[in-house]
Design a protein around this motif. Sequence first.
Motif, short mmCIF file in Angstrom:
data_model
loop_
_atom_site.label_atom_id
_atom_site.label_comp_id
_atom_site.label_asym_id
_atom_site.label_seq_id
_atom_site.Cartn_x
_atom_site.Cartn_y
_atom_site.Cartn_z
N SER A 39 43.05 39.31 46.48
CA SER A 39 41.36 37.94 46.25
C SER A 39 41.26 36.89 47.94
O SER A 39 40.49 36.18 47.38
N ASP A 40 41.85 37.25 49.02
CA ASP A 40 41.08 36.48 50.62
C ASP A 40 40.78 38.33 50.91
O ASP A 40 41.66 38.67 51.57
N ARG B 95 39.30 27.68 48.26
CA ARG B 95 37.94 27.70 47.65
C ARG B 95 36.88 27.69 48.23
O ARG B 95 35.94 28.72 49.34
N ARG C 274 35.78 30.81 48.10
CA ARG C 274 35.70 31.46 46.94
C ARG C 274 35.94 31.56 46.22
O ARG C 274 35.81 30.66 45.87
N ASP D 14 35.16 36.93 47.67
CA ASP D 14 35.21 35.71 48.79
C ASP D 14 33.50 36.60 49.67
O ASP D 14 33.23 37.57 50.25
#
Length: 323
Positions: free
Chosen positions: A78-79, A113, A147, A157
């Motif tokens: 997710s990053d 985030r 994000r 992202d």
Amino acid sequence: MRVSYLLLFLCTVCVMTSLFGQETFSGKLVNLDESMELEYLPSDSVHDEIELTNPLELEDGRKLRLPRLRHAAHHRYSDYRSDESSFSYLPGAGDSLGWLSFESSHYQRSGYRSGISTSFGFQVLDGPVIVDLPPRLYDFGIGYQHRGRIDESFSYDVSTSVGVYSDFEGSARDGVRYLSHAAGMLHVSPEMDWVFGVDYLDRDDIALLPIVGISRHSERMPAMRFDLVFPRPQIEIATSSGRTVYLAGRLGGGSWDIEFPTQQADVVTYRDYRLLLGIKSPRAESASSVEFGYVFGRKVDFRGISDSVRPDDAFVLRFVTIR
């Protein structure tokens, strides 16, 4: 009483997970009551949970279930980029090109985030004698990153920044660069993510790169993780000591506005490719790594000069902190 404590624990986990928007917790389930057995469901079960085999039932007759405790390597991709600071050393002298650098990025910490942050870089050059490069180069930047996720199957992202890359001996106008990226992650299953997007480098040699690949993290091989995502692929293997050994590929270099001793202004671009072997040690809020790697395909170009300089291959030693 036990049910109350377990419900409180579940509520706390749910609230914290919603705040951070991703799985960031790991722990150990301890049985304080010897009369109550705890047993995991089989690893190939469709239920992502564990069940109390000596069941505690709620008032409406439902069984109490807890989330499965995952291995640290088993989490979604997710990053695309996270906050990172590094010290790198490439030895070199004479006709070779030595490079010493201190760098910090403008990206957000993992789990955050969105936010605005700054970056700084300081490079010390040694050689080559065939071209009079400036002894020092500097980077200053400020960027914003966000994000998020649209639903359980898609997250993203995105980041944009403006920076000045120059030796600051004259005008730095040609050293202004706008680094940005936009990456999307399609979570096709609990064990695989598809990653795609674009990475805008704003360099004279490479302006734009695609982001494409897959991330594989299986519970059947909980100690291994495969982030086969171009242009930042990485394979990780967790050890019993808590450290992680990884193999990574990276693109190095950048473009800087410089001034020669003759007061002639130009833009220099340095590029290399790096194959890195690293050992990562987790800390409370970050992870520190020691990397040793092979640097090849090295090239120095100038905007106002047609000839290129190709330094010899070298080894690099890096100390990295990722937050």
